[in-house]
Design a protein around this motif. Sequence first.
Motif, mmCIF file in Angstrom:
data_model
loop_
_atom_site.group_PDB
_atom_site.id
_atom_site.type_symbol
_atom_site.label_atom_id
_atom_site.label_comp_id
_atom_site.label_asym_id
_atom_site.label_seq_id
_atom_site.Cartn_x
_atom_site.Cartn_y
_atom_site.Cartn_z
ATOM 1 N N LEU A 73 0.824 -1.210 0.000
ATOM 2 C CA LEU A 73 0.000 0.000 0.000
ATOM 3 C C LEU A 73 0.858 1.261 0.000
ATOM 4 O O LEU A 73 0.491 2.276 -0.595
ATOM 5 C CB LEU A 73 -0.949 -0.010 1.199
ATOM 6 N N ASP A 74 2.016 1.193 0.641
ATOM 7 C CA ASP A 74 2.914 2.352 0.647
ATOM 8 C C ASP A 74 3.448 2.642 -0.752
ATOM 9 O O ASP A 74 3.671 3.800 -1.116
ATOM 10 C CB ASP A 74 4.086 2.114 1.605
ATOM 11 N N VAL A 75 3.667 1.573 -1.537
ATOM 12 C CA VAL A 75 4.116 1.745 -2.923
ATOM 13 C C VAL A 75 2.950 2.159 -3.808
ATOM 14 O O VAL A 75 3.072 3.056 -4.650
ATOM 15 C CB VAL A 75 4.757 0.438 -3.454
ATOM 16 N N GLY A 130 7.186 -7.114 -27.892
ATOM 17 C CA GLY A 130 5.875 -7.245 -28.507
ATOM 18 C C GLY A 130 4.730 -6.964 -27.551
ATOM 19 O O GLY A 130 4.888 -6.312 -26.510
ATOM 20 N N SER A 131 3.562 -7.526 -27.878
ATOM 21 C CA SER A 131 2.330 -7.207 -27.159
ATOM 22 C C SER A 131 2.237 -7.822 -25.774
ATOM 23 O O SER A 131 1.278 -7.560 -25.049
ATOM 24 C CB SER A 131 1.113 -7.662 -27.985
ATOM 25 N N CYS A 132 3.198 -8.644 -25.396
ATOM 26 C CA CYS A 132 3.144 -9.301 -24.090
ATOM 27 C C CYS A 132 3.733 -8.450 -22.973
ATOM 28 O O CYS A 132 3.564 -8.772 -21.793
ATOM 29 C CB CYS A 132 3.872 -10.642 -24.144
ATOM 30 N N LEU A 133 4.421 -7.357 -23.295
ATOM 31 C CA LEU A 133 5.181 -6.631 -22.283
ATOM 32 C C LEU A 133 4.316 -5.799 -21.352
ATOM 33 O O LEU A 133 3.406 -5.095 -21.782
ATOM 34 C CB LEU A 133 6.212 -5.705 -22.947
ATOM 35 N N ALA A 134 4.643 -5.872 -20.062
ATOM 36 C CA ALA A 134 3.999 -5.012 -19.077
ATOM 37 C C ALA A 134 4.388 -3.556 -19.334
ATOM 38 O O ALA A 134 5.363 -3.256 -20.024
ATOM 39 C CB ALA A 134 4.422 -5.420 -17.664
ATOM 40 N N LEU A 135 3.618 -2.652 -18.743
ATOM 41 C CA LEU A 135 3.945 -1.235 -18.839
ATOM 42 C C LEU A 135 5.196 -0.899 -18.033
ATOM 43 O O LEU A 135 5.892 0.066 -18.330
ATOM 44 C CB LEU A 135 2.761 -0.399 -18.343
ATOM 45 N N GLY A 136 5.470 -1.709 -17.016
ATOM 46 C CA GLY A 136 6.641 -1.490 -16.170
ATOM 47 C C GLY A 136 6.284 -1.744 -14.722
ATOM 48 O O GLY A 136 5.245 -2.346 -14.413
ATOM 49 N N TYR A 137 7.156 -1.300 -13.808
ATOM 50 C CA TYR A 137 6.905 -1.440 -12.373
ATOM 51 C C TYR A 137 6.266 -0.156 -11.848
ATOM 52 O O TYR A 137 6.796 0.933 -12.057
ATOM 53 C CB TYR A 137 8.207 -1.737 -11.631
ATOM 54 N N LEU A 158 0.016 -6.329 -10.133
ATOM 55 C CA LEU A 158 0.268 -7.452 -9.231
ATOM 56 C C LEU A 158 1.656 -7.287 -8.628
ATOM 57 O O LEU A 158 2.616 -6.969 -9.334
ATOM 58 C CB LEU A 158 0.196 -8.785 -9.974
ATOM 59 N N PHE A 159 1.765 -7.529 -7.345
ATOM 60 C CA PHE A 159 3.040 -7.346 -6.662
ATOM 61 C C PHE A 159 3.771 -8.677 -6.526
ATOM 62 O O PHE A 159 3.217 -9.666 -6.048
ATOM 63 C CB PHE A 159 2.824 -6.708 -5.293
ATOM 64 N N THR A 160 5.028 -8.674 -6.980
ATOM 65 C CA THR A 160 5.882 -9.852 -6.891
ATOM 66 C C THR A 160 7.038 -9.551 -5.954
ATOM 67 O O THR A 160 7.258 -8.403 -5.556
ATOM 68 C CB THR A 160 6.432 -10.232 -8.273
ATOM 69 N N SER A 161 7.788 -10.576 -5.608
ATOM 70 C CA SER A 161 8.921 -10.401 -4.698
ATOM 71 C C SER A 161 9.977 -9.510 -5.321
ATOM 72 O O SER A 161 10.222 -9.567 -6.532
ATOM 73 C CB SER A 161 9.538 -11.757 -4.343
ATOM 74 N N GLY A 162 10.630 -8.709 -4.492
ATOM 75 C CA GLY A 162 11.717 -7.855 -4.953
ATOM 76 C C GLY A 162 13.020 -8.242 -4.298
ATOM 77 O O GLY A 162 13.043 -8.654 -3.135
ATOM 78 N N SER A 163 14.130 -8.120 -5.024
ATOM 79 C CA SER A 163 15.439 -8.518 -4.497
ATOM 80 C C SER A 163 15.850 -7.669 -3.300
ATOM 81 O O SER A 163 16.646 -8.086 -2.470
ATOM 82 C CB SER A 163 16.494 -8.421 -5.597
ATOM 83 N N THR A 164 15.308 -6.444 -3.179
ATOM 84 C CA THR A 164 15.657 -5.560 -2.064
ATOM 85 C C THR A 164 14.741 -5.772 -0.869
ATOM 86 O O THR A 164 14.897 -5.109 0.153
ATOM 87 C CB THR A 164 15.544 -4.092 -2.507
ATOM 88 N N GLY A 165 13.777 -6.678 -0.988
ATOM 89 C CA GLY A 165 12.810 -6.887 0.081
ATOM 90 C C GLY A 165 11.550 -6.068 -0.099
ATOM 91 O O GLY A 165 10.579 -6.250 0.633
ATOM 92 N N ILE A 166 11.544 -5.142 -1.058
ATOM 93 C CA ILE A 166 10.366 -4.331 -1.356
ATOM 94 C C ILE A 166 9.639 -4.959 -2.541
ATOM 95 O O ILE A 166 10.226 -5.111 -3.611
ATOM 96 C CB ILE A 166 10.751 -2.878 -1.700
ATOM 97 N N PRO A 167 8.378 -5.375 -2.383
ATOM 98 C CA PRO A 167 7.650 -5.981 -3.510
ATOM 99 C C PRO A 167 7.577 -5.033 -4.701
ATOM 100 O O PRO A 167 7.498 -3.817 -4.549
ATOM 101 C CB PRO A 167 6.254 -6.244 -2.926
ATOM 102 N N LYS A 168 7.612 -5.615 -5.901
ATOM 103 C CA LYS A 168 7.525 -4.842 -7.141
ATOM 104 C C LYS A 168 6.106 -4.960 -7.698
ATOM 105 O O LYS A 168 5.574 -6.054 -7.802
ATOM 106 C CB LYS A 168 8.516 -5.373 -8.184
#
Length: 518
Positions: free
Chosen positions: A113-115, A372-379, A172-182
């Motif tokens: 929620l903070d992100v 192509g058309s499969c790419l997310a907009l980003g984080y 959708l939030f996935t695990s992040g290498s820094t401990g902050i979900p992406k």
Amino acid sequence: MIMERNEMNPGKAMRKRGARNVLDYLEFSARLYPEKDAYEDANLTVTFAEMLDLSQRIGTALTNRLQKYREPVAVFMDKSVQTIAAFFGVLYSGNFYCPLDVGMPPERIQIILDVLMPEYIITDLEHKELAEHFGRKDQILIWEDLIKQEKEEVLLQRIRNSMTEQDPLYVLFTSGSTGIPKGVLLSHRVITNYLEWLEDTFDMDEDCVFGNQAPFYFDVSVHDIYGILYFGAKMVIIPQTMFSFPIRLIEYMNERKISTFLWVPSAMSILSNLQAFDVAVPKYLRQIMFAGEVFPRKQLDYWRKYIPNAVYANLYGPTETFVCTAYICNGAEVEGQPVPIGVPVANTQALVLGENGEEVSGEESGELCMRGSCLALGYYNNPEKTAQVFEQNPLHNRYPDRIYRTGDLVRRDENGNLIYLSRKDFQIKHMGYRIELGEIETAGYAMDFVKDCACLYHHRRKKIVFFYDGIETEKEKILNAFAKRIPQYMIPGKVIYLDSMPHNANGKIDRAKLKDFV
């Protein structure tokens, strides 16, 4: 131009091709099949007309409060039909949703929620008090109140007219290498492209019954939620408790006449490991799809033995690309090798790149990158992390051409199918050799006494550690089995037997917990 016809399958009900927004599919199916059951959970079943009505009521209520577009709205509810209506309601308001599971650790919910900084949090009366721990009281909207709103179709259509296929659909939030979900942000275009490919590839229609296994915060569930709208089919949310009782699960699938699913292999392995099909067999399955992790060949063979006439498909894709490649199993898969992840879906391209950004040749391995058309907009709210993995195609600089670096190492086989090797960060340097831990795991899965397995590398002790469950076996026998399949320098230095492998909420092996056993 939207074509309400199906050239691939002219005998079926006509689909809506070329849609800009997934809500087009909801409205199309509600017109074509208004009284047909669309979504079912343990407590509620709704028709397409009822789902449309609920969604438009929620959308109108949100619009009257928010009056902004393309903003995040969190949905904090149990996995249910009502939750899906909340998702669609957010979309009707011109915004995008983020599923929050009520069973998540509170610390993780707060970090997300903070992100996200959502405009509103939709919850229900059951979870109102819990939701108020995470947001202001004026930020919390109650599902039961929202559906009392009279819908305003003219207002909702005006919003729709201002939207494009590149607008956000969900995060959708996935695990992040820094401990902050992406927060991975996907557009409508990713899903509409996938659904059209799905129709062109599989024999699916309005008679299909999708068996949903994945939680809504895991992207595999998107296949179910929106596949129903596209085909005018039905989705049954299988109670999670069923997966603890394999025979009852099969009976439930037969009672509901479930004909197709997309599950993680761990869920499928529950049935094959316990040899449940020796007692009962799913009678209606026509398409069996799996994604999210490697499915061992011997597990696949068990399913094919008892359900030989179904189509089996291995779908691949990180959350950042949803499904971007697929392999239709044909029985010619190589024993002891992972099932291929196949070829790119429509409107996408796979690049296999070496360390210097060059395309590798032949069967050389490299990092899989997608365009192509499969790419997310980003984080979401994270331009720095987005720039690290969504980058300019290194093969040219003549115009903007985004690719996504998956971090997965692959190679192509002689038929052009992509073969998954391992995560790039699972590649280790041991005894002077570059080793893919995934190759060792594939060798482990080929052993009769192994059900689940995983490898870690203990950097301080310079040892490859092999974990497995199944039948506890002498270490010497295990090492001899490895020696028949992999070079000496790849054979694990330590073997650990577990009563059962730890799995995370998405059904994947929890490698972080495995470190506690070393």
